[in-house]
Every structure is written in C-alpha cells, then in structure tokens.
Scaffold this motif. Structure first.
Motif, PDB file in Angstrom:
ATOM      1  N   ALA A 223      -1.991  -2.688 -16.408  1.00 34.98           N
ATOM      2  CA  ALA A 223      -3.382  -1.716 -16.029  1.00 34.98           C
ATOM      3  C   ALA A 223      -4.562  -2.233 -16.791  1.00 34.98           C
ATOM      4  CB  ALA A 223      -2.815  -0.536 -16.980  1.00 34.98           C
ATOM      5  N   ASN A 224      -4.428  -2.712 -18.005  1.00 32.11           N
ATOM      6  CA  ASN A 224      -5.683  -3.284 -18.616  1.00 32.11           C
ATOM      7  C   ASN A 224      -6.238  -4.529 -17.790  1.00 32.11           C
ATOM      8  OD1 ASN A 224      -5.693  -1.426 -20.795  1.00 32.11           O
ATOM      9  ND2 ASN A 224      -4.109  -2.553 -21.869  1.00 32.11           N
ATOM     10  N   MET A 225      -5.206  -5.176 -17.294  1.00 37.80           N
ATOM     11  CA  MET A 225      -5.868  -6.392 -16.438  1.00 37.80           C
ATOM     12  C   MET A 225      -6.519  -6.031 -15.243  1.00 37.80           C
ATOM     13  SD  MET A 225      -5.310  -9.352 -18.018  1.00 37.80           S
ATOM     14  CE  MET A 225      -5.131 -10.695 -16.904  1.00 37.80           C
ATOM     15  N   ALA A 226      -6.005  -4.960 -14.510  1.00 40.77           N
ATOM     16  CA  ALA A 226      -6.513  -4.531 -13.453  1.00 40.77           C
ATOM     17  C   ALA A 226      -7.912  -3.674 -13.600  1.00 40.77           C
ATOM     18  CB  ALA A 226      -5.723  -3.204 -12.729  1.00 40.77           C
ATOM     19  N   MET A 227      -8.069  -3.158 -14.711  1.00 37.42           N
ATOM     20  CA  MET A 227      -9.280  -2.348 -15.255  1.00 37.42           C
ATOM     21  C   MET A 227     -10.366  -3.359 -15.619  1.00 37.42           C
ATOM     22  SD  MET A 227     -10.440   0.824 -15.307  1.00 37.42           S
ATOM     23  CE  MET A 227     -12.040   1.246 -15.528  1.00 37.42           C
ATOM     24  N   LEU A 228      -9.905  -4.245 -16.105  1.00 37.86           N
ATOM     25  CA  LEU A 228     -11.058  -5.433 -16.321  1.00 37.86           C
ATOM     26  C   LEU A 228     -11.506  -6.298 -15.184  1.00 37.86           C
ATOM     27  CD1 LEU A 228      -9.665  -6.727 -19.708  1.00 37.86           C
ATOM     28  CD2 LEU A 228     -11.600  -5.887 -19.500  1.00 37.86           C
ATOM     29  N   GLY A 229     -10.445  -5.946 -14.095  1.00 33.41           N
ATOM     30  CA  GLY A 229     -10.658  -7.079 -13.128  1.00 33.41           C
ATOM     31  C   GLY A 229     -10.467  -8.276 -13.100  1.00 33.41           C
ATOM     32  N   THR A 230      -9.393  -8.918 -13.950  1.00 33.17           N
ATOM     33  CA  THR A 230      -9.096 -10.235 -14.102  1.00 33.17           C
ATOM     34  C   THR A 230      -7.747 -10.585 -13.987  1.00 33.17           C
ATOM     35  OG1 THR A 230      -8.669  -9.491 -16.266  1.00 33.17           O
ATOM     36  CG2 THR A 230     -10.820 -10.140 -16.180  1.00 33.17           C
ATOM     37  N   LEU A 231      -7.001  -9.937 -12.754  1.00 33.93           N
ATOM     38  CA  LEU A 231      -6.026 -10.084 -12.133  1.00 33.93           C
ATOM     39  C   LEU A 231      -5.570 -11.519 -12.244  1.00 33.93           C
ATOM     40  CD1 LEU A 231      -5.223  -7.516  -9.802  1.00 33.93           C
ATOM     41  CD2 LEU A 231      -4.594  -7.631 -12.144  1.00 33.93           C
ATOM     42  N   GLU A 232      -6.458 -12.551 -11.727  1.00 31.81           N
ATOM     43  CA  GLU A 232      -6.668 -13.863 -11.604  1.00 31.81           C
ATOM     44  C   GLU A 232      -6.086 -14.468 -12.821  1.00 31.81           C
ATOM     45  OE1 GLU A 232     -10.687 -13.096 -12.565  1.00 31.81           O
ATOM     46  OE2 GLU A 232      -9.104 -12.307 -11.125  1.00 31.81           O
TER      47      GLU A 232
ATOM     48  N   GLY B 137       6.483   1.246 -16.593  1.00 36.00           N
ATOM     49  CA  GLY B 137       5.020   0.498 -16.367  1.00 36.00           C
ATOM     50  C   GLY B 137       4.883  -0.565 -17.283  1.00 36.00           C
ATOM     51  N   SER B 138       3.539  -0.998 -17.329  1.00 38.22           N
ATOM     52  CA  SER B 138       2.982  -2.199 -17.873  1.00 38.22           C
ATOM     53  C   SER B 138       1.432  -1.841 -18.336  1.00 38.22           C
ATOM     54  CB  SER B 138       3.084  -3.231 -17.520  1.00 38.22           C
ATOM     55  OG  SER B 138       2.418  -4.449 -17.740  1.00 38.22           O
TER      56      SER B 138
ATOM     57  N   GLU C 103       7.288   3.418  -3.918  1.00 38.65           N
ATOM     58  CA  GLU C 103       7.286   4.120  -2.633  1.00 38.65           C
ATOM     59  C   GLU C 103       5.831   4.974  -2.703  1.00 38.65           C
ATOM     60  OE1 GLU C 103      10.875   6.747  -3.207  1.00 38.65           O
ATOM     61  OE2 GLU C 103      12.172   5.116  -2.999  1.00 38.65           O
ATOM     62  N   ASP C 104       5.774   5.583  -1.193  1.00 41.95           N
ATOM     63  CA  ASP C 104       4.444   6.404  -1.198  1.00 41.95           C
ATOM     64  C   ASP C 104       3.236   5.758  -1.394  1.00 41.95           C
ATOM     65  OD1 ASP C 104       6.340   8.357  -0.439  1.00 41.95           O
ATOM     66  OD2 ASP C 104       6.426   9.143  -2.446  1.00 41.95           O
ATOM     67  N   VAL C 105       3.385   4.287  -1.322  1.00 43.24           N
ATOM     68  CA  VAL C 105       2.310   3.554  -1.531  1.00 43.24           C
ATOM     69  C   VAL C 105       1.931   2.698  -0.325  1.00 43.24           C
ATOM     70  CG1 VAL C 105       1.149   1.518  -2.989  1.00 43.24           C
ATOM     71  CG2 VAL C 105       2.572   3.417  -3.954  1.00 43.24           C
ATOM     72  N   ASN C 106       0.729   2.720   0.181  1.00 41.41           N
ATOM     73  CA  ASN C 106       0.387   2.045   1.288  1.00 41.41           C
ATOM     74  C   ASN C 106      -0.298   0.603   0.762  1.00 41.41           C
ATOM     75  OD1 ASN C 106      -0.804   0.821   3.535  1.00 41.41           O
ATOM     76  ND2 ASN C 106      -1.189   2.733   4.497  1.00 41.41           N
ATOM     77  N   HIS C 107       0.667  -0.530   0.789  1.00 42.43           N
ATOM     78  CA  HIS C 107       0.254  -1.681   0.013  1.00 42.43           C
ATOM     79  C   HIS C 107      -0.724  -2.137   0.864  1.00 42.43           C
ATOM     80  CE1 HIS C 107       4.314  -0.848  -1.682  1.00 42.43           C
ATOM     81  NE2 HIS C 107       4.027  -2.146  -2.210  1.00 42.43           N
ATOM     82  N   ASP C 108      -0.774  -2.137   2.414  1.00 44.20           N
ATOM     83  CA  ASP C 108      -1.978  -2.684   3.146  1.00 44.20           C
ATOM     84  C   ASP C 108      -3.429  -2.216   2.751  1.00 44.20           C
ATOM     85  OD1 ASP C 108       0.192  -4.440   4.296  1.00 44.20           O
ATOM     86  OD2 ASP C 108       0.325  -2.962   5.851  1.00 44.20           O
ATOM     87  N   ARG C 109      -3.353  -1.040   2.354  1.00 46.29           N
ATOM     88  CA  ARG C 109      -4.729  -0.635   2.119  1.00 46.29           C
ATOM     89  C   ARG C 109      -5.277  -0.549   0.879  1.00 46.29           C
ATOM     90  NH1 ARG C 109      -5.541   5.119   5.462  1.00 46.29           N
ATOM     91  NH2 ARG C 109      -7.481   4.491   4.905  1.00 46.29           N
ATOM     92  N   LEU C 110      -4.549  -1.212  -0.115  1.00 48.41           N
ATOM     93  CA  LEU C 110      -4.760  -0.826  -1.506  1.00 48.41           C
ATOM     94  C   LEU C 110      -5.218  -2.457  -1.958  1.00 48.41           C
ATOM     95  CD1 LEU C 110      -1.918   0.744  -3.499  1.00 48.41           C
ATOM     96  CD2 LEU C 110      -3.959   1.615  -2.446  1.00 48.41           C
ATOM     97  N   THR C 111      -6.306  -2.526  -2.754  1.00 47.40           N
ATOM     98  CA  THR C 111      -6.902  -3.750  -3.593  1.00 47.40           C
ATOM     99  C   THR C 111      -5.815  -4.172  -4.174  1.00 47.40           C
ATOM    100  OG1 THR C 111      -8.063  -2.752  -5.202  1.00 47.40           O
ATOM    101  CG2 THR C 111      -9.251  -2.698  -2.975  1.00 47.40           C
ATOM    102  N   PRO C 112      -5.923  -5.548  -4.838  1.00 49.48           N
ATOM    103  CA  PRO C 112      -5.026  -5.874  -5.666  1.00 49.48           C
ATOM    104  C   PRO C 112      -5.027  -5.192  -7.012  1.00 49.48           C
ATOM    105  CG  PRO C 112      -6.000  -7.715  -4.424  1.00 49.48           C
ATOM    106  CD  PRO C 112      -6.788  -6.585  -4.120  1.00 49.48           C
ATOM    107  N   GLU C 113      -6.120  -4.886  -7.225  1.00 46.03           N
ATOM    108  CA  GLU C 113      -6.440  -4.035  -8.553  1.00 46.03           C
ATOM    109  C   GLU C 113      -5.794  -2.744  -8.599  1.00 46.03           C
ATOM    110  OE1 GLU C 113      -9.355  -7.132  -8.673  1.00 46.03           O
ATOM    111  OE2 GLU C 113      -9.136  -5.897  -7.056  1.00 46.03           O
ATOM    112  N   GLU C 114      -5.836  -2.056  -7.323  1.00 47.34           N
ATOM    113  CA  GLU C 114      -5.499  -0.765  -7.241  1.00 47.34           C
ATOM    114  C   GLU C 114      -3.826  -0.810  -7.152  1.00 47.34           C
ATOM    115  OE1 GLU C 114      -8.991   1.486  -4.618  1.00 47.34           O
ATOM    116  OE2 GLU C 114      -7.226   0.237  -3.710  1.00 47.34           O
ATOM    117  N   LEU C 115      -3.262  -1.889  -6.676  1.00 44.53           N
ATOM    118  CA  LEU C 115      -1.646  -1.807  -6.627  1.00 44.53           C
ATOM    119  C   LEU C 115      -1.364  -2.187  -7.937  1.00 44.53           C
ATOM    120  CD1 LEU C 115       0.673  -2.288  -4.806  1.00 44.53           C
ATOM    121  CD2 LEU C 115       0.429  -4.487  -4.322  1.00 44.53           C
ATOM    122  N   ALA C 116      -1.965  -3.142  -8.782  1.00 41.94           N
ATOM    123  CA  ALA C 116      -1.731  -3.394 -10.047  1.00 41.94           C
ATOM    124  C   ALA C 116      -1.650  -2.173 -10.929  1.00 41.94           C
ATOM    125  CB  ALA C 116      -2.361  -4.473 -10.543  1.00 41.94           C
ATOM    126  N   TRP C 117      -2.897  -1.268 -10.511  1.00 45.30           N
ATOM    127  CA  TRP C 117      -2.739  -0.108 -11.591  1.00 45.30           C
ATOM    128  C   TRP C 117      -1.662   0.857 -11.024  1.00 45.30           C
ATOM    129  CZ3 TRP C 117      -5.927   1.292 -15.445  1.00 45.30           C
ATOM    130  CH2 TRP C 117      -5.986   2.735 -15.522  1.00 45.30           C
TER     131      TRP C 117
END
Length: 693
Positions: A349-358, A344-345, A376-390
């Motif tokens: 995680a910290n960028m996702a928690m800060l809400g600063t992925l951009e 992982g990274s 795997e086992d991750v529904n990409h379409d239903r996740l926000t960008p922050e949730e996917l990065a997390w």
C-alpha cells in the motif's frame, strides 16, 4: 510521484496534499465508496434537518442548528491493536495515505496511543498536534511498583522476576532524567500543543531516540517519548468522505503491562477494533493477550487484518491455510466468531501511494503478482499498477468493511438519535400549527395554563425517572450478587483443583489452571445486565414518550393521525474489555515456577494460591461492579433527563404560541401560511421518520 515523492510526506500532508499526483490520489480513493455512500446518507439527513429548519421559527431554528452541529461532529472511531512488530503503524500510515507520517519502529518502551483525527476540526484551530504526559500517579506506579507485572511479581514472591523489572525501570528512569533534566517532574501531567505537524514533533514525542552520551550533543529524537502517554494529530484529507479517528496503539506484549491498560481504554472508547496480525505468526501463543482483549467485543465490531503477506512466497496458497488456522485458534480459545478477516500488505500500500513500485524488492513483487491474480471483482486490464497494488494491499477491502460497520453501528446510531430529536421538534411544530389553526377558526379553547403543563411534565419525569432508577438498581444489585458468586465459585474450584493435583501428583509437577472459566462467567453476567438495562431504558423511554403524547392530545387538542412523541434511544453499552486484562494464571512462565517452588505443604499452597488469585482478579471484578455498572446507570438516566429537557423546551414553546393574542397570532403566522406549513411538515416528517426508524 515526481518531485513530491522525494519530499517529506509530512509536509505534503499538512501543507499541500492537493499537490499529490492526481493518479496517486485516485489510488487512495479506491475502497472509499462505502464511506462515500454513508456520507451521502448523512447529507440527506442534514438536508431533511434544513427543510425542517425552513419551517421553524427562530427559537426552534436554534435547536435545529445545535442538532446540525452535532451531526457535523460525527466521527467514527477505530482502534488498531496488535503485537509489537505486526506492522500496525505501517498499516495506519497506509490507511491515511501517508507512508511516512508515523514512525513504524517505535521502541517497546514507549507507551503512546496516537489518535489521527482525519477531517475533524479541533475546537482550538491552533492545535494541530497535542501530546499528553503521564501524570505523577501513573509514573509513580511504574517506577515504584514496576507496573502491573511488578505488582504481580511482588504478590507472587517472584523475587528474581521483580529484580529484573526494577532494573529495567531504574534504567528507564535514569535515561528519562538524562533527557529532560530538572524539568522532568514539572512536565508530568502536562500537555504540549502545536499548530502544525512535522517529522520533528513525531520524533520528539513518539519515537524513542538513542541514549545521550555525556559530553556529546544529541538531537531531539525521543526527547519526551518516555513520559508521553498519548498523541492527538489533526490532519486534512479532502478525499476522505467522512471525519474519522484512527487510533494506533502500542503493542500489548510489553514488559510492564502499562500498554495493556492503555489499549483497553482505547478499545472501550471505539466502536470498531482492528486487530493486526503478522502473516508469519498469525495468532501464536504470544497473541493470546489479543484474543482476551477482543473476546468481549461484538464480533461484528472486529476486523482482523493479517499484514505482511508480501513476505509470503506463495500467498495464493498460504493465505487460505492461515485463515483456517486463525478461525480454529479463535474458536479453540473462545475468541470472537465470524469476525471479518482481511489479508494484505501495508508495504504494498505504501509503495503504491508513494508511486515507487519499481523500487519494490524482487521477492515482494513476485508475491504481489501471485496474490493479485486471486483478486475477484477486479478488472486487471483497467487498473494502473499502483491501483492493482493498492487493491492487493487490502486497504480498499478494509475501508469497505469499515463502511459497513459505521453504517450499521456508530454512524447509524448517531443519525437515528438525531432523527428522533428532530421528529420531536417537528412534533412540537405540528402542535403549534394545529393550535394556531384552531385559534384562527375560533374552534376550541386554546387558552392553556402554563402551570398545568409544567406540573404534568414534572410528574411524568418524576414517575419514569423513579421507575428507571428502580429497575436499574434491581438489575445492578442482581449483577453484583451474580459476579461475587461467580468469583467465589471460581476461586473455590481452582483451589480444589490445585489440592486434587497435589494429592495425585505431588508438588514436583507444576500445576496449571485456566482463568477462561471466570471470564466466561463474568461476561455472561455482564451480558445479562446489559440486556436488563436496555429493557429498563426502553420501557421508561417508551412510557415517557407515550405520556407526553397524551399531553399533546388532551391539553393541546392535537388529533393529527400518527401524532406521537418519539422515545429516546438506549445508549450504547460499552463491552467489558477489562475482562481481557492479564492475570497471574495467564502467565505460566518463570515467575510461576518460582512461586510454585517456594511453597511448602498443601495447606500453604492452597492458602497462598487463593490469596494470590483473589488479589489478581479483584480489580477486574470491582471494575465491572463499579465503573462499568455505574456508567450503564449514568448513561441511561442521563438519556432520559436529556429527553425531558428537550421535551420541556418544545412544550413550553407550544404553550407560548397558544397564549398570544389573536392579532399577534394572525400577524405571526397567517391562516394560509399555516395550512401550507402543515402540508410541508407532513412531507418533512415522513423524511425524518425513515432515519428515525
């Protein structure tokens, strides 16, 4: 994250975490489902305790209240270890959803174990932050001897290496005095407490600042960092289902080896160890110290987190290769097998928690896209960008793995231990219930003599305490003999190997010898005593429980089916982490070459080597024979003693109820109430039995 993302994250943590954008709080909650499941299990057990409390009298309710408080204090502990610059602190910040809480660039000269107590109330509500300083003995050992590396260099006669250490120590000492002035000596051994946590506190006690310049004003950064030994921070996390302690340790590869002993103690105090590696140099030769530290911990209690995969150009392809390399390296160096490896990274995680992925730099964003596609086992379409990065960061996977280990390890032990105590309290209630019904029916003679019961309990305690003590003494004696023999054989084999090398190749070619064999022999000996101590404990605890069950059956005329006293649980036996301590043979570097070149003649080689390695390995051997063996004995005996204290109180309570007058008995209970209580007790004990098994 709006305005909050621009605020100091420490203020958010301490003052208004609930003000964080709900969407970003949902990010943090991903992966906590397993912890929530265990929290629900804990809640169900606490409900069973409450059901039992409703059926109990006032005195018994006090015992159950104490048990309930113990369960509320259950705090799984996790120690995070790794090399300097592996990203441990950034990862710990990500684990608690606080990207900026701890400084991620702690200078290598700081030796601070930072314990983050999440949702764990401190006995002193005014102490949200506590910082302990080295005591005089610890500081003197560092500044006078140069710590472990100084002792080693002095024994080896490595004058050049010793001078380097002394020069660094002198520099550190002078800088510390310049920072703290006359009050420096007064601070040693002290503790500072604060009712708040902010960035200034962290900077002053944990993060080393710039050297003071004469005539210029300086800020407080690093004011106490040189002498701070440990930090305890208490933070609230409403979204965390359980209280949790996460210990961030300094890197183990420091100049003076002070961190090594501190880290060893931290691992010993936790049931779960997280090893943080860098994806760029996962388990390099520099990480052999880490392998030594974790090789004596159960594989199931180790989680390997490979951090910084955001810096890999093609993690989807590279991660499987790195995983295979780690597995092979662990196998080759006798490391723990089957430990879970998570990639992982902390940056993601910290960028996702800060809400600063951009704001993420381009190469890392490409790596994130590359890696997230493999999840795997991750529904990409239903996740926000922050949730996917997390999810891609590995933090949810870490918490799922942690939840499994808590559920089957420390958490399960805590529930099982408390459930057995509750079962025994319920057993006493059942005995009281049956005695009461017998008295109300005027059947049997319930007029018991107190001295009979007291004498019987005392005899049983004396018998099984003596039996346990004898079994443990025998096991420890055999252990000590085996350890001494293993130590002696190792020294003889190593010396013989040295002489053989000298005879065949001479002194021009430097000889190397691995201490792995000694560690394996000592670990095997420790496993034997751990098993024997567990058997001795189980035997004594079971025998004591059966003997007390017989007291109920014969002296109280209790004949309910399934009526038994539950034996105590054998206490957890800590792993021999000190076996991972660095010794001279692990450091095939400059000082070893210097030692080698100073020897003259085979006899001098052999004699000096034997003395050097004996002195180096003696502390490990004595630690196993002394503190480790003593703790096994103390914990096993204390568990039996605690069991009898509880049982004596329960039996005395039954005895007291059995001897009150008929009128008082009817007034206190009433026949109908007792019959109803008996039925309710059966149901409650069935509930508790599921937790006690």
């Amino acid at each position: 994250m709006g305005q909050i993302s621009q605020m100091n994250m420490d203020d958010v943590i301490e003052e208004d975490y609930t003000a964080v954008d709900p969407a970003l709080r949902n990010v943090f909650k991903r992966g906590l489902e397993g912890m929530a499941a265990f929290a629900a299990k804990l809640s169900d057990f606490e409900d069973a305790l409450e059901n039992l409390s409703v059926l109990a009298d006032e005195e018994t309710q006090k015992k159950l209240s104490k048990l309930q408080l113990q369960m509320e204090a259950v705090q799984p502990s996790v120690t995070v270890i790794g090399q300097i610059k592996a990203g441990k602190t950034s990862l710990v910040n990500a684990m608690i959803g606080s990207p900026d809480l701890l400084p991620a660039d702690v200078n290598p000269w700081t030796s601070v174990v930072t314990s983050l107590h999440i949702n764990t109330p401190d006995p002193d509500p005014a102490s949200r932050a506590k910082f302990k300083f080295f005591d005089e003995t610890e500081w003197d050992r560092l500044v006078e001897d140069g710590g472990r590396i100084g002792e080693l260099a002095a024994r080896a006669g490595a004058d050049d290496e010793l001078e380097k250490v002394r020069a660094q120590i002198a520099q550190m000492r002078d800088k510390t005095r310049a920072r703290l002035g006359r009050k420096f000596e007064l601070l040693l051994g002290q503790e500072h407490k604060y009712g708040y946590i902010d960035d200034d506190l962290i900077q002053r006690y944990v993060c080393l600042g710039d050297d003071p310049i004469e005539g210029e004003e300086t800020d407080n950064q690093g004011q106490f960092a040189d002498i701070t030994k440990s930090a305890d921070l208490y933070i609230e996390r409403p979204d965390m289902p359980l209280p949790l302690c996460i210990r961030d340790t300094p890197g183990v590869n420091d100049t003076f080896m002070m961190r090594e002993q501190i880290t060893i103690n931290a691992i010993r105090d936790s049931r779960i160890c997280v090893v943080v590696l860098s994806a760029h140099q996962a388990l390099t030769s520099m990480d052999m110290a880490l392998i030594r530290l974790i090789s004596n911990v159960k594989s199931r209690e180790i989680i390997v987190f490979v951090n910084r995969i955001d810096e890999l150009p093609d993690p989807a392809t590279q991660v499987p290769e790195i995983r295979d390399s780690i597995i092979q390296t662990l196998k080759k160096n006798n490391g723990p097998a089957d430990s879970e490896i998570i990639f992982g990274s902390a940056y993601w995680a910290n960028m996702a928690m800060l809400g600063t992925l951009e704001a993420m730099h381009g190469e890392s964003a490409k790596s994130l896209d590359n890696w997230s596609a493999t999840l795997e086992d991750v529904n990409h379409d239903r996740l926000t960008p922050e949730e996917l990065a997390w999810e891609a960061s590995g933090i949810p996977a870490f918490y799922r793995a942690l939840a499994e280990r808590v559920d089957e390890g420390a958490g399960q032990d805590a529930i099982q231990k408390a459930a057995r105590k509750a079962m025994n309290i319920a057993t006493g209630l059942r005995a009281t219930n049956q005695v009461t019904l017998m008295r109300s029916d005027r059947n049997g003679d319930a007029g018991l003599q107190k001295d009979q019961v007291v004498t019987a309990i005392d005899e049983i305690e004396q018998k099984f305490t003596q039996q346990l003590s004898q079994d443990l003494s025998k096991a420890i004696g055999e252990f000590n003999t085996r350890v001494d023999q293993s130590h002696g054989r190792f020294l003889e084999r190593a010396t013989a190997s040295l002489i053989d090398h000298l005879e065949k190749k001479g002194a021009d070619e430097i000889w190397q010898y691995s201490p792995m064999g000694l560690r394996l022999l000592l670990r095997s000996s420790y496993q034997v005593i751990s098993k024997k101590a567990s058997i001795a404990g189980e035997t004594a605890y079971q025998g004591a429980a059966e003997a007390l069950t017989e007291i109920y059956a014969t002296m109280f005329n209790v004949s309910v089916d399934g009526f038994t006293v539950k034996p105590a649980l054998v206490p957890h036996i800590a792993p021999p982490v000190s076996l991972g301590q660095t010794i001279a043979l692990d450091l095939q570097t400059g000082w070893w070459k210097g030692w080698w070149r100073r020897r003259r003649g085979y006899k001098a080689f052999a004699e000096d080597f034997y003395k050097l390695i004996e002195a180096e390995t003696n502390p490990i051997v004595e630690d196993l024979k002394g503190p480790h063996a003593a703790k096994i004995r103390t914990d096993c005996v204390a568990t039996l003693s605690e069991f009898f204290v509880e049982q004596r109180a329960i039996l005395m309570d039954v005895l007291e109820k059995s001897n009150i007058s008929d009128e008082d008995l009817d007034e206190l209970f009433g026949v109908k109430a007792q019959e109803e209580q008996a039925l309710c007790l059966d149901v409650t004990m069935d509930e508790l039995a599921a937790f006690a098994a």
